[in-house]
Write a protein that holds these residues in place. Structure first.
Motif, PDB file in Angstrom:
ATOM      1  N   MET A 115      13.558 -58.352   4.624  1.00 26.33           N
ATOM      2  CA  MET A 115      12.706 -57.314   4.073  1.00 26.33           C
ATOM      3  C   MET A 115      11.554 -57.845   3.221  1.00 26.33           C
ATOM      4  N   LYS A 116      11.793 -58.929   2.486  1.00 23.35           N
ATOM      5  CA  LYS A 116      10.717 -59.447   1.650  1.00 23.35           C
ATOM      6  C   LYS A 116       9.532 -59.889   2.495  1.00 23.35           C
ATOM      7  N   GLN A 117       9.831 -60.556   3.582  1.00 24.26           N
ATOM      8  CA  GLN A 117       8.744 -61.024   4.425  1.00 24.26           C
ATOM      9  C   GLN A 117       8.055 -59.848   5.120  1.00 24.26           C
ATOM     10  N   LEU A 118       8.865 -58.856   5.490  1.00 18.06           N
ATOM     11  CA  LEU A 118       8.276 -57.681   6.126  1.00 18.06           C
ATOM     12  C   LEU A 118       7.329 -56.977   5.173  1.00 18.06           C
ATOM     13  N   GLU A 119       7.752 -56.813   3.950  1.00 28.34           N
ATOM     14  CA  GLU A 119       6.888 -56.146   2.983  1.00 28.34           C
ATOM     15  C   GLU A 119       5.595 -56.921   2.786  1.00 28.34           C
ATOM     16  N   SER A 120       5.725 -58.241   2.769  1.00 33.26           N
ATOM     17  CA  SER A 120       4.533 -59.076   2.626  1.00 33.26           C
ATOM     18  C   SER A 120       3.626 -58.941   3.836  1.00 33.26           C
ATOM     19  N   ALA A 121       4.248 -58.858   5.002  1.00 28.59           N
ATOM     20  CA  ALA A 121       3.462 -58.786   6.241  1.00 28.59           C
ATOM     21  C   ALA A 121       2.710 -57.474   6.367  1.00 28.59           C
ATOM     22  N   LEU A 122       3.193 -56.457   5.673  1.00 21.30           N
ATOM     23  CA  LEU A 122       2.584 -55.148   5.813  1.00 21.30           C
ATOM     24  C   LEU A 122       1.462 -54.887   4.808  1.00 21.30           C
ATOM     25  N   VAL A 123       1.142 -55.897   4.043  1.00 22.93           N
ATOM     26  CA  VAL A 123       0.049 -55.740   3.084  1.00 22.93           C
ATOM     27  C   VAL A 123      -1.293 -55.755   3.818  1.00 22.93           C
ATOM     28  N   ASP A 124      -2.177 -54.884   3.404  1.00 20.46           N
ATOM     29  CA  ASP A 124      -3.533 -54.850   3.946  1.00 20.46           C
ATOM     30  C   ASP A 124      -3.585 -54.572   5.448  1.00 20.46           C
ATOM     31  N   LEU A 125      -2.730 -53.710   5.910  1.00 26.63           N
ATOM     32  CA  LEU A 125      -2.808 -53.340   7.322  1.00 26.63           C
ATOM     33  C   LEU A 125      -4.110 -52.591   7.567  1.00 26.63           C
ATOM     34  N   PRO A 126      -4.666 -52.710   8.762  1.00 29.82           N
ATOM     35  CA  PRO A 126      -5.957 -52.104   9.067  1.00 29.82           C
ATOM     36  C   PRO A 126      -5.900 -50.586   9.180  1.00 29.82           C
ATOM     37  N   LEU A 127      -5.788 -49.937   8.024  1.00 26.95           N
ATOM     38  CA  LEU A 127      -5.881 -48.486   7.958  1.00 26.95           C
ATOM     39  C   LEU A 127      -4.881 -47.790   8.866  1.00 26.95           C
ATOM     40  N   ALA A 147      -2.795 -48.189  22.594  1.00 21.33           N
ATOM     41  CA  ALA A 147      -3.072 -46.972  23.360  1.00 21.33           C
ATOM     42  C   ALA A 147      -4.511 -46.495  23.138  1.00 21.33           C
ATOM     43  N   GLU A 148      -5.021 -46.707  21.941  1.00 26.04           N
ATOM     44  CA  GLU A 148      -6.387 -46.279  21.612  1.00 26.04           C
ATOM     45  C   GLU A 148      -7.420 -47.377  21.862  1.00 26.04           C
ATOM     46  N   ASN A 149      -6.946 -48.489  22.420  1.00 23.97           N
ATOM     47  CA  ASN A 149      -7.819 -49.621  22.756  1.00 23.97           C
ATOM     48  C   ASN A 149      -8.494 -50.236  21.538  1.00 23.97           C
ATOM     49  N   ASN A 150      -7.830 -50.146  20.382  1.00 21.61           N
ATOM     50  CA  ASN A 150      -8.312 -50.797  19.172  1.00 21.61           C
ATOM     51  C   ASN A 150      -7.743 -52.215  19.137  1.00 21.61           C
ATOM     52  N   LEU A 151      -8.311 -53.089  19.941  1.00 19.07           N
ATOM     53  CA  LEU A 151      -7.703 -54.392  20.171  1.00 19.07           C
ATOM     54  C   LEU A 151      -7.745 -55.301  18.952  1.00 19.07           C
ATOM     55  N   ASP A 152      -8.764 -55.179  18.130  1.00 21.76           N
ATOM     56  CA  ASP A 152      -8.809 -55.999  16.914  1.00 21.76           C
ATOM     57  C   ASP A 152      -7.646 -55.640  15.994  1.00 21.76           C
ATOM     58  N   ASP A 153      -7.462 -54.335  15.787  1.00 18.72           N
ATOM     59  CA  ASP A 153      -6.336 -53.894  14.972  1.00 18.72           C
ATOM     60  C   ASP A 153      -5.012 -54.318  15.601  1.00 18.72           C
ATOM     61  N   PHE A 154      -4.940 -54.191  16.908  1.00 13.31           N
ATOM     62  CA  PHE A 154      -3.708 -54.544  17.611  1.00 13.31           C
ATOM     63  C   PHE A 154      -3.328 -56.003  17.347  1.00 13.31           C
ATOM     64  N   GLU A 155      -4.301 -56.893  17.441  1.00 17.14           N
ATOM     65  CA  GLU A 155      -4.008 -58.316  17.246  1.00 17.14           C
ATOM     66  C   GLU A 155      -3.490 -58.582  15.831  1.00 17.14           C
ATOM     67  N   ILE A 156      -4.070 -57.917  14.850  1.00 18.92           N
ATOM     68  CA  ILE A 156      -3.632 -58.097  13.469  1.00 18.92           C
ATOM     69  C   ILE A 156      -2.211 -57.580  13.287  1.00 18.92           C
ATOM     70  N   LEU A 157      -1.961 -56.392  13.831  1.00 11.51           N
ATOM     71  CA  LEU A 157      -0.648 -55.773  13.673  1.00 11.51           C
ATOM     72  C   LEU A 157       0.430 -56.561  14.401  1.00 11.51           C
ATOM     73  N   VAL A 158       0.141 -57.004  15.602  1.00  9.60           N
ATOM     74  CA  VAL A 158       1.136 -57.759  16.368  1.00  9.60           C
ATOM     75  C   VAL A 158       1.454 -59.084  15.680  1.00  9.60           C
ATOM     76  N   ALA A 159       0.432 -59.725  15.137  1.00  8.14           N
ATOM     77  CA  ALA A 159       0.660 -60.987  14.425  1.00  8.14           C
ATOM     78  C   ALA A 159       1.614 -60.774  13.256  1.00  8.14           C
ATOM     79  N   LYS A 160       1.438 -59.665  12.541  1.00 10.05           N
ATOM     80  CA  LYS A 160       2.325 -59.365  11.428  1.00 10.05           C
ATOM     81  C   LYS A 160       3.739 -59.056  11.920  1.00 10.05           C
TER      82      LYS A 160
END
Length: 505
Positions: A115-127, A147-160
């Motif tokens: 959970m600690k790492q998850l909480e850290s990973a979720l900081v500053d998510l792209p809106l 689904a919305e083809n927001n690929l930049d956001d997708f890459e950030i979220l998947v990395a986290k």
């Protein structure tokens, strides 16, 4: 012989090869001769009933709910539901399951950071508005961005997400490991490639069967769905002198061992039984031998219990079956079995010829005494990507949760089962479309509509069988559920229905 005599399951508490979960007597060779003192246990012993485990070994969806490596065109390839062998030299390497993205699902196996790492990973998510520490919502955010083809956001979220998923973590972390790869595969249009790569040219049959045995032991809703189907067949054919069973996924044929034993014990004498076993031409790898192996097994049980059994092998993909191949004969009571298989046959949304409904209508034209249907209770057939993703996330999360009750998270067997029997289907549901998406599940209500449009009426499942199953499921966990609905049965985990069993005539 009535259904009361047929349903002889019992749960024993003895530790077996995998002592961290309970076993159901007769469900597999994990319990050898340790049936409880049940008046019904005689019909479900370890020698004659490995049913579900073998049965499903074959259903890995032409790619199916099984997941990971399997024969090149083995059960998983075409119409299998749950069977997976160990990777061979021609497959993905044993150990880390590597996808086309080049990542290993085991590289994050250490989940102490949880959970600690998850909480850290979720900081500053792209809106995305993802609650801190909520991996499920992070996965949903990944899918929404894609689904919305927001690929930049997708890459950030998947990395986290990659930093917090783990094949040895809690249920959502384990599921997340496979979901992330499915999402990346969808984005890179490599879902079909990954799906096909998750099978071996020559799977190790013993390993595969071991995975299947474990899967059906730790997921009793699968096993008991088949028990309900067998009970319906025995009851419908209780007064028949000649019985013809058409099995649309014969696998190893072990589902019929206990049924034959039951029929042999009928007070009025055993009927003549003919079994037509359908299985794709290449799943002998997962079975450990061709359909001749099934014939030998049935011959042995025929001799042992003094019941005449004729076996006819039909090594054909289910959608290619014709009426003539089934060789229905006058004077026989016909029982047709669809075991977690019919959802692999395309419908009108994939093929204008609607092979799914055509197959059901063809079976109706044979005037069967009984047709049994066991299917995943999930709505992934025609749903668009994002709602389909949400459905798959909910369905498999419940399944992964239920596995935790019976098999410890750090057990290698559990990792193998999830990796070899579930991951592949998850990837197919998430990453593939059109004809490449073969995991096309439907809810009981939709199956009911299809069967009724073909002229079928519902055959109510035995209330006695249902009560036996409900009692046995409680012995696994109080969170397993059984709901009787319109003569059918829904088996599930907590509030989520996972498998439906119904019968038709």
């Amino acid at each position: 012989m009535d259904s009361h005599q047929f349903c002889g399951y019992g749960v024993n508490g003895r530790d077996s090869s995998y002592s961290s979960y309970p076993t159901v007597s007769g469900a597999s060779k994990f319990d050898s001769g340790n049936s409880p003192n049940s008046p019904l246990a005689d019909y479900f012993n370890s020698e004659t009933f490995t049913t579900v485990s073998d049965y499903q070994e074959q259903h890995s969806c032409t790619e199916n709910l099984s997941a990971a490596s399997s024969s090149r065109d083995s059960l998983l390839d075409y119409n299998q539901y749950f069977h997976r062998p160990n990777p061979s030299q021609d497959c993905l390497p044993e150990g880390p399951l590597v996808f086309s993205s080049g990542t290993s699902l085991l590289q994050n196996a250490n989940h102490s950071r949880n959970m600690k790492q998850l909480e850290s990973a979720l900081v500053d998510l792209p809106l995305q508005g993802v609650p801190s520490g909520n991996l499920k919502q992070l996965l949903i955010a990944c899918a929404r961005a894609l689904a919305e083809n927001n690929l930049d956001d997708f890459e950030i979220l998947v990395a986290k997400a990659r930093n917090v998923v783990s094949v040895t973590g809690d249920p959502i972390q384990r599921l997340g490991a496979y979901i992330v790869e499915g999402l990346v595969a969808r984005k890179e249009l490599s879902g079909t490639t990954i799906y096909r790569s998750l099978r071996c040219k020559e799977p190790a049959g013993k390993d595969l069967l071991s995975y299947m045995h474990i899967l059906y032991e730790i997921c009793p809703y699968l096993k008991f769905g088949f028990m309900a189907a067998n009970g319906a067949i025995v009851e419908a054919c209780r007064n028949e002198d000649r019985v013809h069973i058409i099995d649309f996924q014969i696998a190893q044929g072990t589902q019929w061992m206990t049924l034959l034993q039951s029929l042999a014990a009928r007070p009025g004498g055993a009927p003549y039984v003919r079994i037509t076993g359908i299985d794709d031409p290449v799943s002998q790898y997962a079975r450990g031998g061709g359909l001749t192996a099934v014939a030998e097994r049935l011959s042995a049980i025929s001799e042992k219990f003094n019941i005449e059994v004729e076996f006819n092998a039909v090594p054909v993909f289910a959608p290619d079956i014709t009426r003539d191949m089934l060789d229905a004969r006058p004077g026989e009571a016909l029982a047709v079995n669809f075991p977690l298989q019919l959802h692999h046959t395309p419908d009108e949304s994939v093929d204008v010829n609607n092979p799914r409904d055509n197959l059901i209508r063809m079976i109706k034209s044979l005037c069967p005494k009984i047709v049994t249907l066991v299917e995943q209770e999930s709505n992934t057939n025609t749903a668009p990507f994002f709602p389909r993703f949400l459905e798959a996330l909910d369905y498999y999360h419940a399944m992964f949760e239920s596995i935790d009750v019976t098999l410890a998270r750090d057990r290698k067997e559990r990792i193998n089962v999830e990796q070899h029997c579930l991951a592949r289907d998850i990837v197919n549901v998430i990453a593939c479309e059109d004809k490449e998406r073969v995991e096309r599940h439907e809810l009981l209500g939709k199956w009911k509509s299809r069967f009724m449009m073909a002229g079928f009426q519902q055959y109510p499942l035995s209330s006695y069988v249902n009560s036996v199953i409900k009692d046995l499921m409680r012995r696994y966990s109080e969170h397993y559920t059984l709901v009787e609905k319109d003569g059918a049965m829904l088996l599930g985990w907590k509030k989520r229905n996972l498998v439906s069993a119904s019968a038709w005539f």
